[in-house]
Enzyme design. Sequence first.
Site, PDB file in Angstrom:
ATOM      1  N   HIS A 261       2.313-102.614 -57.632  1.00 37.18           N
ATOM      2  CA  HIS A 261       1.409-103.767 -57.698  1.00 37.18           C
ATOM      3  C   HIS A 261       1.073-104.101 -59.158  1.00 37.18           C
ATOM      4  O   HIS A 261       1.074-105.268 -59.563  1.00 37.18           O
ATOM      5  CB  HIS A 261       0.108-103.462 -56.953  1.00 37.18           C
ATOM      6  CG  HIS A 261       0.238-103.453 -55.475  1.00 37.18           C
ATOM      7  ND1 HIS A 261       0.788-104.493 -54.764  1.00 37.18           N
ATOM      8  CD2 HIS A 261      -0.139-102.518 -54.547  1.00 37.18           C
ATOM      9  CE1 HIS A 261       0.752-104.208 -53.463  1.00 37.18           C
ATOM     10  NE2 HIS A 261       0.200-103.016 -53.311  1.00 37.18           N
TER      11      HIS A 261
ATOM     12  N   HIS B 181       3.911-105.791 -60.991  1.00 38.98           N
ATOM     13  CA  HIS B 181       4.049-107.169 -60.510  1.00 38.98           C
ATOM     14  C   HIS B 181       3.027-108.068 -61.218  1.00 38.98           C
ATOM     15  O   HIS B 181       3.356-109.139 -61.734  1.00 38.98           O
ATOM     16  CB  HIS B 181       3.838-107.200 -58.995  1.00 38.98           C
ATOM     17  CG  HIS B 181       4.277-108.465 -58.338  1.00 38.98           C
ATOM     18  ND1 HIS B 181       4.265-108.637 -56.971  1.00 38.98           N
ATOM     19  CD2 HIS B 181       4.735-109.645 -58.844  1.00 38.98           C
ATOM     20  CE1 HIS B 181       4.697-109.852 -56.674  1.00 38.98           C
ATOM     21  NE2 HIS B 181       4.974-110.481 -57.788  1.00 38.98           N
TER      22      HIS B 181
ATOM     23  N   HIS C 137       3.281 -96.605 -55.444  1.00 36.39           N
ATOM     24  CA  HIS C 137       2.903 -97.832 -54.738  1.00 36.39           C
ATOM     25  C   HIS C 137       1.979 -98.705 -55.588  1.00 36.39           C
ATOM     26  O   HIS C 137       2.252 -99.895 -55.807  1.00 36.39           O
ATOM     27  CB  HIS C 137       2.212 -97.453 -53.421  1.00 36.39           C
ATOM     28  CG  HIS C 137       1.822 -98.610 -52.566  1.00 36.39           C
ATOM     29  ND1 HIS C 137       2.566 -99.023 -51.488  1.00 36.39           N
ATOM     30  CD2 HIS C 137       0.752 -99.460 -52.625  1.00 36.39           C
ATOM     31  CE1 HIS C 137       1.984-100.076 -50.928  1.00 36.39           C
ATOM     32  NE2 HIS C 137       0.872-100.350 -51.595  1.00 36.39           N
ATOM     33  N   GLU C 138       0.900 -98.116 -56.072  1.00 33.87           N
ATOM     34  CA  GLU C 138      -0.080 -98.905 -56.821  1.00 33.87           C
ATOM     35  C   GLU C 138       0.478 -99.382 -58.166  1.00 33.87           C
ATOM     36  O   GLU C 138       0.147-100.479 -58.629  1.00 33.87           O
ATOM     37  CB  GLU C 138      -1.361 -98.101 -57.026  1.00 33.87           C
ATOM     38  CG  GLU C 138      -2.077 -97.722 -55.742  1.00 33.87           C
ATOM     39  CD  GLU C 138      -2.410 -98.910 -54.841  1.00 33.87           C
ATOM     40  OE1 GLU C 138      -2.523-100.052 -55.355  1.00 33.87           O
ATOM     41  OE2 GLU C 138      -2.545 -98.701 -53.624  1.00 33.87           O
TER      42      GLU C 138
END
Length: 625
Positions: free
Chosen positions: A421, A424, A417-418
């Site tokens: 980020h 991105h 998940h992290e």
Amino acid sequence: MSEKTRDQIEKQYKWVLEDIYPSDGAWEEDYAALEELMKGIPDIKKTLAKDAKSLAKALKAMEKMEHIAGNLFVYARMRRDENNSNTTYQAMTARAMDINVRLGSALSFVNPTLLALKPGVLEGYIESAKDHCKHGRDPKTCKKGGHCKKCDNNVKGNDKLADYDFMLRELIRSREHVLSGKEEKLLSMSADIAGAPKDIFTMIDNADLKFGSVKDANGKRVALSHGKYIVMMQSPDREVRKNTYKIYYKSYQGMINTISAAYSASVKKDVFYARARKYGSALEKSLFSDNVPVSLYDNLIETIHKNLPTMYRYVDVRKKALKLDELYMYDIYTPLAEETHGEYSYEQSMEMVKQGLAVLGDDYASLLQEAQDTGWIDVYETPGKTSGAYSWGVYGVHPYVLLNHRGDLDSVFTIAHELGHAMHTYHSNKYQSEAKAGYEIFVAEVASTVNEILLTHHLLDTVTDKKARKYVLNHYLDQFRTTVVRQTMFAEFEKMTHSAVEQGQALTHEVLCQMYGDLNALYYGPQMQRDDIISYEWSRIPHFYNAFYVYKYATGFSCAVQIASDILSGKKNAVRDYIRFLSSGGSDHPLELLKIAHVDLASGGPVDVCMSEFDKALTEFEQTI
């Protein structure tokens, strides 16, 4: 979980904040440099709107100051996050916050000054940033024999101003909602008062409420808190869950009149500002910044309503899995499968993530390896370290990830998940100017969720142990229930409460509890037994004091499901265009950026795809019970 102090943690498991500032001394030098640069702000104010060249120069100078201010804060705060008891970084964080506030205040003249220009002037400045022929025509039509027959010569636009064209167009778009100088000053003076409802609820929820205690499965009495509530509600012992549920909500019931007054004031505040700024509704005002039409919000709710039979199936499957004759809301949190994977080292976890995301290509894989090898990630829990996980950073330096790795499967998903980020941010910073690199919250959870979904499918494709597969499926199903269906229910509740106030109705606790209780019954269906207690759940949700925010969880997850589905099905250019989306930063409105990845959220299609995936995963899980 690491029991070591930070000094005992090996270097390869700690982030390298020296990539932002090589030393605290360098931070101090930048702090002094920013103080000096801020002395030039009065001169910027004088020449800001003189012409396009002056505007470009002013914006560049302000960007430099804001860049330094951001670096100062991020570095100090992340150093503090390593150990929150470190007074050196407590002080540096406070100083960084102070200079950021002073800079923001000093630059508050910018938008009013630009909006005060005569109609067409700012638009002309933006046009000057475009390439054109010497007669002002678009170079695409200014060719020999083309639209402009007078010349073949193109003139390069103002490159420096081109970096800010989207920001300036957004400023123009907001013009009709900007008031006179005196009115704006009055509204700004009301900011502290406007924040009172949220502050009051925060104090009630985090300081004043006492939740009592409950016995756990071993008969030991446990003092309830927000964190302990979730732990106890996951207990396999149903009596523990039931007692926890009743005792926890009893505290909110005892304060329901006060909380209702606070929430009612918050809704009235939203309605007031919407009317003051000439929006059609509080919902319209909230969606304006992302340029999202109200119809999209409505379509989300309608699409979920249409797909509620899948949610009802989920409730029925949960009842069967728990072997219960009747299912109550206190049965909704307990896991339907146990984790049997054992403990993963950080290296094993990273390898699982890299394997799960291999479908995104070699370049993406290389970046994941770089993140692991070159100090992007702070891995282990140590005394005083900030809890949880996040990804953060500054423009011009690679992103950072804070973890508190425990070694369970949830920790593996947290890494995926992290790093979503982080990737991105990395791509946006690499391919966009600083003015266009920052992306909106509307799209912020897409990349992180795509990673989780890809990892989920990888595990389902490779894990052969039936119990392990059941756990992964249970984890996946809970994401649909909590992130899509439940958040949409919250979104509908917010729409109902604001509409009621806009129509002159009073939000008493009876009205609020009736609204919420009816919605909960609608979303969970006939297999869920209804009780009065769940009608009070609205009173404990802090997100409701930041109105019309939660719907973005549902839309973001839906977009991620479609993107992951396209990638996994081998759709032509799916990976390439997803990376293009990651590289788009904040260069356009969120709905337009999502179209780069072939996601047309306004059509409602992604939500249907998402609920179809929910149904598919549910069918597979049902076969395991």
